[in-house]
Design a protein around this motif. Structure first.
Motif, PDB file in Angstrom:
ATOM      1  N   SER A  52      26.729 -14.467 -18.800  1.00 29.57           N
ATOM      2  CA  SER A  52      26.870 -13.024 -18.950  1.00 29.57           C
ATOM      3  C   SER A  52      25.526 -12.320 -18.873  1.00 29.57           C
ATOM      4  O   SER A  52      25.352 -11.346 -18.128  1.00 29.57           O
ATOM      5  CB  SER A  52      27.544 -12.700 -20.294  1.00 29.57           C
ATOM      6  N   ASP A  53      24.543 -12.797 -19.659  1.00 29.08           N
ATOM      7  CA  ASP A  53      23.260 -12.098 -19.621  1.00 29.08           C
ATOM      8  C   ASP A  53      22.499 -12.381 -18.328  1.00 29.08           C
ATOM      9  O   ASP A  53      21.633 -11.608 -17.932  1.00 29.08           O
ATOM     10  CB  ASP A  53      22.407 -12.383 -20.873  1.00 29.08           C
TER      11      ASP A  53
ATOM     12  N   ASP B 212      23.679  -9.611 -16.248  1.00 26.19           N
ATOM     13  CA  ASP B 212      22.965  -8.411 -16.683  1.00 26.19           C
ATOM     14  C   ASP B 212      21.567  -8.387 -16.061  1.00 26.19           C
ATOM     15  O   ASP B 212      21.071  -7.324 -15.652  1.00 26.19           O
ATOM     16  CB  ASP B 212      22.830  -8.397 -18.208  1.00 26.19           C
TER      17      ASP B 212
ATOM     18  N   LYS C  89      19.415  -5.659 -13.767  1.00 25.60           N
ATOM     19  CA  LYS C  89      18.061  -5.178 -14.081  1.00 25.60           C
ATOM     20  C   LYS C  89      17.107  -5.362 -12.902  1.00 25.60           C
ATOM     21  O   LYS C  89      16.394  -4.430 -12.495  1.00 25.60           O
ATOM     22  CB  LYS C  89      17.503  -5.934 -15.291  1.00 25.60           C
TER      23      LYS C  89
ATOM     24  N   THR D 189      28.926  -9.539 -21.719  1.00 28.31           N
ATOM     25  CA  THR D 189      27.951  -8.555 -22.174  1.00 28.31           C
ATOM     26  C   THR D 189      28.237  -7.241 -21.450  1.00 28.31           C
ATOM     27  O   THR D 189      28.978  -7.211 -20.468  1.00 28.31           O
ATOM     28  CB  THR D 189      26.522  -9.036 -21.893  1.00 28.31           C
TER      29      THR D 189
ATOM     30  N   GLY E  50      26.800  -5.081 -19.388  1.00 23.42           N
ATOM     31  CA  GLY E  50      26.618  -4.931 -17.950  1.00 23.42           C
ATOM     32  C   GLY E  50      27.540  -5.834 -17.154  1.00 23.42           C
ATOM     33  O   GLY E  50      28.213  -5.396 -16.209  1.00 23.42           O
ATOM     34  N   SER E  51      27.603  -7.114 -17.530  1.00 22.59           N
ATOM     35  CA  SER E  51      28.459  -8.050 -16.794  1.00 22.59           C
ATOM     36  C   SER E  51      29.928  -7.706 -16.967  1.00 22.59           C
ATOM     37  O   SER E  51      30.735  -7.882 -16.048  1.00 22.59           O
ATOM     38  CB  SER E  51      28.184  -9.485 -17.247  1.00 22.59           C
TER      39      SER E  51
ATOM     40  N   ASN F 252      13.329  -8.733 -19.761  1.00 23.48           N
ATOM     41  CA  ASN F 252      14.417  -9.709 -19.764  1.00 23.48           C
ATOM     42  C   ASN F 252      14.013 -10.950 -20.556  1.00 23.48           C
ATOM     43  O   ASN F 252      14.103 -12.075 -20.092  1.00 23.48           O
ATOM     44  CB  ASN F 252      14.813 -10.093 -18.334  1.00 23.48           C
TER      45      ASN F 252
END
Length: 445
Positions: A112-113, A116, A120, A142, A144-145, A302
């Motif tokens: 997930s991240d 994201d 970014k 998350t 964004g995802s 990040n």
């Protein structure tokens, strides 16, 4: 009351209801492609923890690497200092990436991240805001995802507004092709649907990235046509849009290739997200991409306290060893053909088995109403529950798709035993011997 029931009863008092419901079991242990629940019952695993344990359960080389590293250093944040396993792993993963030229990566804790992070880096590198993803996609949970995902209403319900700037276009999945439509006609129609936003309200010159699962996982294990991928890839390059692929579910040897994008000759991603089986299920992810893109953000844009920690990266190094030394990519390709032969024969015997797709040990099998050809959720639930009762762990996707993703270490004998059980369940369904479990309404996505 058995141990499974006791554990679940106690857990239900304190756990938020976020688990997708299938079977009332608590997994106690596993070895290779076998699992044991808290009641002591053994199962052949055809799910591989949602394709996050491609190397199987408790592989001795990986377990030893985890233990050895834990006795040296469990954690010191990579946000401030390097650690030896992560530094070695970064070099090794970048060398494996199907991307030409200089390549770099960034660490995360989950797929997930990682997605994201794709958002970014894409926005940072291009200076553009808009993000394009596809219907049926599962990119993570998350914010964004989640905003980029599109395979369950509960991934958006009660949480809006979602991340701005996300535009979803139709994925050319196995169910979208019309009767008597040639593949070229299908591709042209789906590409026209893809282009429609760009022709009406989405400026291509303000679009940062197109993110796609080359083979969708939770969308039903279905592969985009080669020509469609070529068209969107060319469109991205012509318009300065980054082309990113999600390899979280379908990478790490799952499809009989190291990466699912390698099933599409001539296409190289600018960015790719990796997770799940990267560390054999331990919390580790990465975004790998062209160096100039990965250099577009500075710290701490990040950075995560535990991402790329010593234990998870040691596990990942051992995971790469196992995949290479045990030739699991090749094994997936070989056993995928065995599985395709089995389902072809079953399809001839049972009219309720519709189309199926198999890419290495990675398959989606459609269960349909023989009279109408339409998805049959009830029959699917009866089948997976009966297989569970008989000792095979398998679940459904999209109401009526059997999700076939065993660990790549599954033995030929275990696979044959699983097929015997599946054949028995198919035969019992055809004979009208199966009924729905009491909690059928709550089973599945």
């Amino acid at each position: 009351m058995g141990e499974n029931e006791k554990i679940l009863a106690n857990e239900s008092k304190v756990l938020s209801p976020q688990r997708v419901q299938y079977y009332d079991i608590a997994i106690e242990s596993g070895k290779g492609a076998l699992l044991r629940d808290a009641n002591g019952k053994e199962y052949i695993d055809l799910l591989a923890s949602a394709s996050s344990t491609n190397t199987g359960h408790a592989h001795p080389h990986i377990a030893a690497a985890i233990s050895e590293q834990a006795n040296k250093l469990i954690q010191y944040t990579p946000a401030y200092f390097a650690n030896v396993p992560a530094a070695k792993l970064a070099e090794r993963l970048c060398a494996l990436a199907p991307i030409s030229g200089p390549v770099k990566l960034t660490w995360g804790n989950s797929g997930s991240d990682a997605n994201d992070a794709i958002i970014k880096f894409s926005r940072a590198y291009t200076g553009r805001q808009y993000l394009v993803s596809f219907t049926g996609a599962y990119h993570g949970s998350t914010y964004g995802s989640l905003s980029m995902s599109s395979c369950s209403l509960n991934m958006a319900r009660k949480m809006g507004p979602m991340l701005p700037g996300v535009v979803k276009v139709p994925y050319p999945d196995a169910w979208a092709q019309l009767p008597n439509e040639t593949e070229d006609e299908f591709v042209d129609r789906m590409f026209a649907a893809f282009k429609l936003p760009f022709e009406t309200y989405l400026p291509a010159e303000e679009t940062a990235v197109i993110l796609i699962e080359p083979i969708q996982g939770d969308g039903g294990i279905t592969k985009a046509p080669q020509k469609f991928m070529e068209k969107i890839y060319q469109f991205a390059h012509e318009n300065g849009i980054l082309f990113a692929v999600d390899e979280i579910n379908q990478g790490m040897g799952r499809t009989g290739k190291w990466w699912s994008i390698q099933n599409f000759p001539g296409i190289e991603p600018d960015l790719m997200s990796v997770g799940k089986s990267l560390a054999s299920g331990l919390p580790l992810s990465a975004v790998i991409g062209r160096a100039e893109i990965m250099d577009s953000l500075g710290s701490p844009a990040n950075v995560f306290t535990t991402a790329g920690n010593p234990v998870t990266t040691a596990a990942s190094l051992a995971t790469l060893d196992v995949i290479e030394d045990e030739h699991l990519v090749e094994r997936s390709a070989r056993l995928g053909k065995v599985a395709a032969d089995f389902f072809t024969k079953e399809q001839e015997k049972f009219a309720f088995i519709g189309a199926f797709r198999m890419y290495g040990l990675d398959g989606g099998i459609d269960i349909v109403d023989p009279a109408t050809g339409k998805a049959d959720r009830e029959a699917t639930t009866k089948l997976i529950y009966r297989m569970f009762e008989l000792g095979v762990l398998i679940i459904s996707l999209k109401d009526n798709v059997l999700r076939f993703q065993p660990p790549l270490v599954i033995t030929d004998e275990q696979l044959a035993q699983a097929f015997e059980i599946m054949d028995q369940a198919f035969a019992e369904l055809q004979a009208g011997k199966l009924s729905l479990p009491a909690n059928a309404a709550n089973i599945g996505w």
